[in-house]
Design an enzyme around this catalytic site. Structure first.
Site, PDB file in Angstrom:
ATOM      1  N   ARG A  21      11.685  10.655  -9.176  1.00  0.00           N
ATOM      2  CA  ARG A  21      12.256  11.985  -9.324  1.00  0.00           C
ATOM      3  C   ARG A  21      12.679  12.218 -10.769  1.00  0.00           C
ATOM      4  O   ARG A  21      13.384  11.396 -11.348  1.00  0.00           O
ATOM      5  CB  ARG A  21      13.447  12.180  -8.386  1.00  0.00           C
ATOM      6  CG  ARG A  21      13.058  12.184  -6.926  1.00  0.00           C
ATOM      7  CD  ARG A  21      14.252  12.431  -6.031  1.00  0.00           C
ATOM      8  NE  ARG A  21      13.871  12.307  -4.626  1.00  0.00           N
ATOM      9  CZ  ARG A  21      14.736  12.309  -3.623  1.00  0.00           C
ATOM     10  NH1 ARG A  21      16.022  12.426  -3.872  1.00  0.00           N
ATOM     11  NH2 ARG A  21      14.316  12.191  -2.382  1.00  0.00           N
ATOM     12  N   SER A 112      13.476  16.274  -2.318  1.00  0.00           N
ATOM     13  CA  SER A 112      14.368  16.328  -1.156  1.00  0.00           C
ATOM     14  C   SER A 112      15.386  17.454  -1.249  1.00  0.00           C
ATOM     15  O   SER A 112      15.033  18.622  -1.324  1.00  0.00           O
ATOM     16  CB  SER A 112      15.037  14.974  -0.956  1.00  0.00           C
ATOM     17  OG  SER A 112      15.769  14.934   0.250  1.00  0.00           O
ATOM     18  N   HIS A 113      16.668  17.108  -1.286  1.00  0.00           N
ATOM     19  CA  HIS A 113      17.759  18.073  -1.251  1.00  0.00           C
ATOM     20  C   HIS A 113      18.168  18.548  -2.635  1.00  0.00           C
ATOM     21  O   HIS A 113      19.145  19.282  -2.777  1.00  0.00           O
ATOM     22  CB  HIS A 113      18.962  17.440  -0.557  1.00  0.00           C
ATOM     23  CG  HIS A 113      19.370  16.134  -1.178  1.00  0.00           C
ATOM     24  ND1 HIS A 113      18.583  15.009  -1.121  1.00  0.00           N
ATOM     25  CD2 HIS A 113      20.475  15.782  -1.885  1.00  0.00           C
ATOM     26  CE1 HIS A 113      19.186  14.013  -1.758  1.00  0.00           C
ATOM     27  NE2 HIS A 113      20.328  14.459  -2.228  1.00  0.00           N
ATOM     28  N   ASP A 276      17.177  20.691   4.710  1.00  0.00           N
ATOM     29  CA  ASP A 276      17.130  20.583   3.256  1.00  0.00           C
ATOM     30  C   ASP A 276      15.755  20.939   2.702  1.00  0.00           C
ATOM     31  O   ASP A 276      14.891  21.446   3.406  1.00  0.00           O
ATOM     32  CB  ASP A 276      17.554  19.187   2.823  1.00  0.00           C
ATOM     33  CG  ASP A 276      16.516  18.119   3.124  1.00  0.00           C
ATOM     34  OD1 ASP A 276      15.773  18.282   4.117  1.00  0.00           O
ATOM     35  OD2 ASP A 276      16.442  17.130   2.384  1.00  0.00           O
ATOM     36  N   ASP A 278      12.971  19.328   1.814  1.00  0.00           N
ATOM     37  CA  ASP A 278      11.719  18.836   2.399  1.00  0.00           C
ATOM     38  C   ASP A 278      11.791  18.655   3.910  1.00  0.00           C
ATOM     39  O   ASP A 278      10.872  18.112   4.516  1.00  0.00           O
ATOM     40  CB  ASP A 278      11.286  17.535   1.726  1.00  0.00           C
ATOM     41  CG  ASP A 278      12.229  16.372   1.987  1.00  0.00           C
ATOM     42  OD1 ASP A 278      13.423  16.616   2.213  1.00  0.00           O
ATOM     43  OD2 ASP A 278      11.781  15.214   1.963  1.00  0.00           O
ATOM     44  N   ASP A 280      13.873  16.855   5.925  1.00  0.00           N
ATOM     45  CA  ASP A 280      14.217  15.611   6.601  1.00  0.00           C
ATOM     46  C   ASP A 280      15.717  15.455   6.871  1.00  0.00           C
ATOM     47  O   ASP A 280      16.121  14.559   7.600  1.00  0.00           O
ATOM     48  CB  ASP A 280      13.676  14.389   5.859  1.00  0.00           C
ATOM     49  CG  ASP A 280      14.228  14.219   4.452  1.00  0.00           C
ATOM     50  OD1 ASP A 280      15.018  15.077   4.008  1.00  0.00           O
ATOM     51  OD2 ASP A 280      13.844  13.244   3.779  1.00  0.00           O
ATOM     52  N   ARG A 281      16.546  16.344   6.328  1.00  0.00           N
ATOM     53  CA  ARG A 281      17.987  16.258   6.570  1.00  0.00           C
ATOM     54  C   ARG A 281      18.453  17.404   7.455  1.00  0.00           C
ATOM     55  O   ARG A 281      17.759  18.416   7.600  1.00  0.00           O
ATOM     56  CB  ARG A 281      18.750  16.271   5.242  1.00  0.00           C
ATOM     57  CG  ARG A 281      18.435  15.069   4.373  1.00  0.00           C
ATOM     58  CD  ARG A 281      19.173  15.113   3.051  1.00  0.00           C
ATOM     59  NE  ARG A 281      18.676  14.041   2.190  1.00  0.00           N
ATOM     60  CZ  ARG A 281      19.444  13.206   1.504  1.00  0.00           C
ATOM     61  NH1 ARG A 281      20.757  13.302   1.579  1.00  0.00           N
ATOM     62  NH2 ARG A 281      18.917  12.270   0.750  1.00  0.00           N
ATOM     63  N   THR A 343      20.957   1.681   2.175  1.00  0.00           N
ATOM     64  CA  THR A 343      20.582   3.092   2.140  1.00  0.00           C
ATOM     65  C   THR A 343      19.116   3.219   1.734  1.00  0.00           C
ATOM     66  O   THR A 343      18.647   2.531   0.839  1.00  0.00           O
ATOM     67  CB  THR A 343      21.479   3.852   1.152  1.00  0.00           C
ATOM     68  OG1 THR A 343      22.824   3.812   1.640  1.00  0.00           O
ATOM     69  CG2 THR A 343      21.040   5.290   0.996  1.00  0.00           C
ATOM     70  N   GLU A 362      21.483   7.994   8.730  1.00  0.00           N
ATOM     71  CA  GLU A 362      22.265   7.760   7.526  1.00  0.00           C
ATOM     72  C   GLU A 362      23.352   8.821   7.429  1.00  0.00           C
ATOM     73  O   GLU A 362      23.176   9.947   7.900  1.00  0.00           O
ATOM     74  CB  GLU A 362      21.378   7.839   6.284  1.00  0.00           C
ATOM     75  CG  GLU A 362      20.316   6.768   6.219  1.00  0.00           C
ATOM     76  CD  GLU A 362      19.488   6.824   4.941  1.00  0.00           C
ATOM     77  OE1 GLU A 362      19.046   5.767   4.503  1.00  0.00           O
ATOM     78  OE2 GLU A 362      19.301   7.929   4.400  1.00  0.00           O
ATOM     79  N   GLU A 363      24.452   8.472   6.783  1.00  0.00           N
ATOM     80  CA  GLU A 363      25.557   9.415   6.650  1.00  0.00           C
ATOM     81  C   GLU A 363      25.185  10.612   5.782  1.00  0.00           C
ATOM     82  O   GLU A 363      25.849  11.643   5.817  1.00  0.00           O
ATOM     83  CB  GLU A 363      26.790   8.708   6.069  1.00  0.00           C
ATOM     84  CG  GLU A 363      26.557   7.894   4.817  1.00  0.00           C
ATOM     85  CD  GLU A 363      26.268   8.711   3.593  1.00  0.00           C
ATOM     86  OE1 GLU A 363      26.864   9.789   3.452  1.00  0.00           O
ATOM     87  OE2 GLU A 363      25.423   8.286   2.781  1.00  0.00           O
ATOM     88  N   SER A 364      24.126  10.499   5.014  1.00  0.00           N
ATOM     89  CA  SER A 364      23.717  11.558   4.094  1.00  0.00           C
ATOM     90  C   SER A 364      22.875  12.609   4.808  1.00  0.00           C
ATOM     91  O   SER A 364      21.853  13.063   4.293  1.00  0.00           O
ATOM     92  CB  SER A 364      22.971  10.974   2.898  1.00  0.00           C
ATOM     93  OG  SER A 364      21.904  10.147   3.309  1.00  0.00           O
ATOM     94  N   LYS A 375      13.295  10.390   8.245  1.00  0.00           N
ATOM     95  CA  LYS A 375      14.317  11.170   8.921  1.00  0.00           C
ATOM     96  C   LYS A 375      13.754  12.559   9.200  1.00  0.00           C
ATOM     97  O   LYS A 375      12.816  12.996   8.539  1.00  0.00           O
ATOM     98  CB  LYS A 375      15.610  11.228   8.118  1.00  0.00           C
ATOM     99  CG  LYS A 375      15.477  11.526   6.637  1.00  0.00           C
ATOM    100  CD  LYS A 375      16.822  11.339   5.967  1.00  0.00           C
ATOM    101  CE  LYS A 375      16.737  11.521   4.453  1.00  0.00           C
ATOM    102  NZ  LYS A 375      16.280  10.310   3.770  1.00  0.00           N
TER     103      LYS A 375
END
Length: 542
Positions: A21, A112-113, A276, A278, A280-281, A343, A362-364, A375
């Protein structure tokens, strides 16, 4: 038709927890993206004639890099590329495509996010044949190759029309532009009780999903509005935009505050969710109740059998080390395996492939299962709707009932973003130096039981991953965890995780930050975080 291009290596192409990234201007440098893509291909074996999946979250520079990747795949000897229409594939959808069509692997273009736009973030990640992120042995090989690469190969052909579904020829390689949504929707219909969810919505339960101008818009519209009968407009910010419409596509209480406030208002929706960049969250919010990702994992695991795809039960649960121990109590009651990993979703892959774990999180704000190897935000949303339909209860009722049965894990994450990298690294080094002396020390009413730098011994392949986070565990089950995030593109992000277990139901209504106040103070005292970073408060609290 196949051109060999001389190039000079870049020394900064080390993949993080989810690929490489950087800011868009970095990727837009001459040969930068090409070097990394060629380094991926040079690190793989026996893919001649095989299928490669390519797609991304639609962020700025997505289409340009997809064109490069297609032409380089043809030059490398792949037999076929499957690419999402418009260059779109959510990360879980890409994982599903890789698995369903037995592709060799896939290239997912996303950060991602993280924000998108001409000066914002971009990313390239390689996923292996099981549909999951490449393990460290592959990402290490990619980085090693990127530091010495001197040529790359690319087919000299015109750009492909990514908006036209169909089959095309690119330098002798087949390219299939596919509907990015259809296969994913089919999978969700196999896993969840769509008729019951449809009946729940028809009964008057108002459901909204905020796609934040990102990739899940088309997926959520097809599922929620077309298949499940929610009114048109139930999916907000549903068109994927190169800059996400100015949204910071991170589904948490800061960046999805508008959705949260709407659900909490007297006349707002009964159920709200956000996803998010992409896809996955996820964030889950019910009237009167925000669901922490740690609790969401535990509650999904405890109620898994209500969904048809999990009716036979789950084999085990896996969670990242910083995620709260709420899921551990579910695993204990169900008498199934519980696995604590570093993680990074790639660490769940071996457990899922071996049938040791079925659900993981995951907590994220990431939750998923063995249906793919990433995810999956919409999967989590559908699971919650399925649980609500099966139990005929609201989100708040489900969460409070769970706490009453298992106890509540008060939990919060404090992020200090874009901290000076040297200061962040020195903070972690200083903490490591203190580990041996912390056990037995008391800080007010808190006494340190153990302290370590988490190391993971993979029970499947025997690999060891060290230095995965500083853990300080106190007597009674409370803990503080410190780690540096690998998902940003500038500076360093220090994450501080704080947790306290409360079995007494009469104490489950305390404000989270109040319940954790003494632990938060001790975390600063032990780490000298404010002094070392110059920050008097976190950037984000979740």
């Amino acid at each position: 038709m196949i051109k060999t291009v001389s190039t000079t290596p870049f020394q900064d192409q080390k993949p993080g927890t989810s690929g490489l990234r950087k800011k868009v201007p970095v990727f837009a440098q001459v040969n930068y993206a090409e070097n990394f893509i060629q380094s991926i291909f040079d690190s793989l074996e026996d893919f001649a004639g095989q299928t490669l999946v390519i797609g991304g979250d639609g962020r700025y520079y997505n289409r340009e890099v997809i064109q490069k990747a297609i032409k380089m795949a043809a030059a490398a000897g792949f037999g076929k590329v499957m690419v999402g229409q418009g260059g779109i594939l959510s990360t879980p959808a890409a994982s599903n495509i890789i698995r369903k069509y037995k592709a060799f692997g896939g290239i997912i273009l996303s950060a991602s996010h993280n924000p998108g736009g001409p000066t914002e973030d971009f990313g390239i990640k390689y996923n292996i044949g099981n549909g999951g992120p490449a393990p460290e042995k592959i990402t290490d090989a990619i980085f090693a190759r990127s530091k010495v690469i001197d040529t790359y190969k690319i087919a000299e052909v015109a750009d492909l029309d990514l908006d036209a579904i169909g089959t095309f020829d690119v330098a002798g390689m087949t390219v299939e532009v596919i509907d990015p949504v259809a296969d994913y929707v089919e999978l969700m219909e196999q896993l969840f009780d769509f008729p019951s969810i449809r009946a729940l919505i028809a009964s008057g339960v108002n459901v909204v999903i905020d796609s934040m101008g990102a990739v899940t818009g088309p997926y959520a519209r097809q599922i929620l509005e077309t298949r499940l009968g929610a009114p048109e407009g139930s999916v907000r910010n549903a068109v994927p935009l190169p800059d996400f419409g100015g949204h910071h596509p991170d589904p948490n209480l800061v960046h999805a505050k508008e959705l949260y406030d709407d659900v909490m208002s007297p006349d707002g929706p009964h159920f709200g969710a956000a996803s998010d960049g992409d896809g996955d969250r996820n964030m889950i919010v019910g009237k009167g109740m925000f669901v922490t990702p740690s609790d969401s994992l535990a509650i999904i695991a405890a109620n898994a059998t209500v969904a048809p795809g999990y009716a036979r039960g789950i084999a085990g649960i896996a969670r990242s080390m910083p995620t709260s121990a709420a899921a551990d109590r579910v695993a204990e009651k169900l008498k199934i395996g519980m696995y604590e990993t570093p993680t990074g979703w790639k660490f769940f892959g071996n457990l899922l492939d071996a049938g040791k774990a079925t659900v993981c999180g995951e907590e994220s704000f990431g939750t998923g299962s063995d249906h793919v190897r990433e995810k999956d935000g919409l999967w989590a949303v559908l699971f919650w709707l399925n649980i609500m339909a099966a139990r005929n209860e609201s989100v708040e009722e489900i969460v409070k009932s769970h706490w009453a049965e298992y106890g509540r894990n008060y939990y919060s994450r404090h992020d200090y973003e874009e901290v000076d990298s040297d200061a962040a690294n020195l903070l972690i080094i200083a903490l490591r130096d203190k580990l041996a002396t912390l056990p037995g020390q008391s800080f007010g009413a808190l006494k340190v039981a153990t302290a370590d730098d988490f190391a993971y011994h993979d029970p499947i392949d025997g690999s060891v991953s060290k230095n995965q986070g500083i853990r300080i565990l106190f007597e009674g089950g409370s803990r503080v965890v410190f780690r540096l995030s690998g998902t940003g593109t500038s500076g360093a992000t220090i994450r501080v995780y704080v947790e306290r277990y409360e079995p007494d139901a009469s104490r489950h209504a305390i404000d989270t930050q109040e319940a954790l106040a003494d632990l938060i103070a001790v975390a600063d005292q032990i780490s000298d975080l404010r002094k070392r970073t110059g920050r008097d408060k976190p950037t984000v609290i979740t």
